[in-house]
Design a protein around this motif. Structure first.
Motif, short mmCIF file in Angstrom:
data_model
loop_
_atom_site.label_atom_id
_atom_site.label_comp_id
_atom_site.label_asym_id
_atom_site.label_seq_id
_atom_site.Cartn_x
_atom_site.Cartn_y
_atom_site.Cartn_z
N ALA A 245 27.38 -80.92 -30.56
CA ALA A 245 28.80 -81.17 -30.31
C ALA A 245 29.68 -79.98 -30.64
CB ALA A 245 29.26 -82.38 -31.12
N VAL B 89 24.10 -85.87 -29.29
CA VAL B 89 25.53 -85.86 -29.62
C VAL B 89 26.13 -84.59 -29.04
CG1 VAL B 89 27.26 -85.96 -31.45
CG2 VAL B 89 25.06 -87.13 -31.75
N LEU C 21 29.80 -93.74 -34.17
CA LEU C 21 28.82 -92.70 -33.88
C LEU C 21 27.68 -92.71 -34.90
CD1 LEU C 21 27.92 -90.19 -32.30
CD2 LEU C 21 29.47 -88.83 -33.74
N MET D 122 28.96 -81.99 -38.86
CA MET D 122 29.44 -83.35 -38.54
C MET D 122 28.35 -84.42 -38.69
SD MET D 122 29.72 -83.60 -34.37
CE MET D 122 30.04 -85.36 -34.49
N ARG E 277 30.59 -78.98 -33.80
CA ARG E 277 31.43 -79.23 -34.96
C ARG E 277 30.59 -79.07 -36.23
NH1 ARG E 277 35.85 -84.07 -34.07
NH2 ARG E 277 36.76 -83.28 -32.14
N ASP F 148 25.65 -78.05 -36.59
CA ASP F 148 26.38 -79.31 -36.54
C ASP F 148 25.86 -80.30 -37.58
OD1 ASP F 148 27.67 -78.21 -34.40
OD2 ASP F 148 27.02 -79.69 -32.92
N HIS G 23 29.21 -88.61 -28.10
CA HIS G 23 30.15 -87.51 -28.26
C HIS G 23 31.08 -87.83 -29.42
CE1 HIS G 23 32.72 -90.24 -25.94
NE2 HIS G 23 31.71 -90.34 -25.10
N THR G 24 32.03 -86.97 -29.66
CA THR G 24 32.88 -87.13 -30.84
C THR G 24 33.80 -88.35 -30.76
OG1 THR G 24 34.47 -85.59 -29.85
CG2 THR G 24 32.85 -84.67 -31.40
N ARG G 25 33.94 -88.93 -29.56
CA ARG G 25 34.78 -90.12 -29.43
C ARG G 25 33.97 -91.41 -29.31
NH1 ARG G 25 39.70 -88.01 -25.42
NH2 ARG G 25 40.23 -86.17 -26.66
#
Length: 285
Positions: free
Chosen positions: A209, A164, A195, A214, A211, A242, A189-191
């Motif tokens: 990532a 990720v 996920l 997450m 974040r 993350d 990825h975040t999009r």
């Protein structure tokens, strides 16, 4: 309860080999040297610099710090970089990035000697990583992930691996290194749509990532190996990764903490790269 993959144990295991490599080079008349170029004095740069200097000293590698003012002009910056790049007594260059907004890093990325590019700035080394050429230098963080898996005898061959994060510092090169180890890699990825579902499929889950927290408990498959590459600061000013460590730890078979995980291995990888660069630059040593 999962096994915690401690970076200090990996670094300790690497230390003796690094010392032997350093001593062999010195016996051949080569004094391995890392040059750190730092513009300004960002706290995160200073923290990594302290760790890098300590690691180099532990294994016998010379470390020179070139500290430049935060308002240095482009021309002077490039002149300083070129002097270090052309110095035959320097075998590895670490430039702290990102640079201040007024500086353009592209000229020095193009100019750096590929054998001195120990943290994969140049297009030459990036291409080598993506083509599977073992003579290239991968980013230290990416290679630290591989070192950690190797130390804990976790073989990605044939396993479903989800990464990720898609940065050129972590996610993308980690994916390439795992492909080289015959992992079946999904790069997310975040999009990424759903996920969580992609993460749950993974036997090895790499979170990179950037974040905080997450990757939550519901995103980890039972018995998965979870490697946290993220370095973040939480609302209370503490370092965190993350991954929601407390939640995911209950489901994972192995998990790396933040701090104390992958980040603890990166300076050992940096040292290994400097030694390899010294051998490339002195092939008769």
């Amino acid at each position: 309860m999962s096994i915690i993959m401690k970076g200090a144990e990996v670094a300790k295991a690497m230390k003796e080999h690094l010392i032997r490599e350093t001593e062999a080079l010195k016996e051949a008349g080569v004094n391995p040297c890392l040059a750190i170029i730092r513009v300004g004095a960002r706290p995160d740069d200073l923290a990594y610099e302290r760790g890098a200097k300590k690691r180099m000293a532990m294994v016998g590698i010379e470390c020179r710090v070139i500290e430049l003012p935060g308002d240095i002009g482009q021309k002077e910056f490039e002149e300083v970089f070129d002097r270090v790049n052309e110095d035959s007594t320097v075998h590895g260059i670490l430039l702290f990035r990102p640079l201040p907004a007024h500086l353009d890093e592209e000229p020095v990325k193009a100019a750096i000697h590929s054998y001195k590019d120990v943290d994969c700035m140049s297009a030459v080394n990036i291409a080598k990583v993506f083509s599977g050429d073992a003579t290239g230098f991968a980013p230290c963080t990416a290679e630290a992930v591989i070192q950690m898996l190797d130390h804990y005898q976790i073989d990605p061959k044939g396993k479903k691996v989800t990464v990720v994060g898609r940065s050129m510092v972590a996610g993308k090169p980690i994916s390439m290194l795992l492909l080289d180890r015959h992992g079946t890699v999904t790069l997310c990825h975040t999009r990424t749509a759903d996920l969580a579902a992609e993460c749950r499929k993974a036997q090895i889950l790499i979170a990179a990532a950037g974040r905080a927290g997450m990757i939550t408990e519901d995103m980890a498959g039972s018995g998965a190996v979870v490697v946290d590459v993220g370095i973040n600061v939480d609302e209370e000013g503490r370092l965190c990764g993350d991954v929601d460590f407390e939640g995911v730890q209950e489901k994972a078979s192995y998990i790396s903490p933040v701090p104390g995980g992958v980040g603890s291995v990166t300076t050992s990888v940096l040292a290994a790269h400097v030694l390899r660069g010294a051998r490339y630059l002195n092939p008769l040593a």
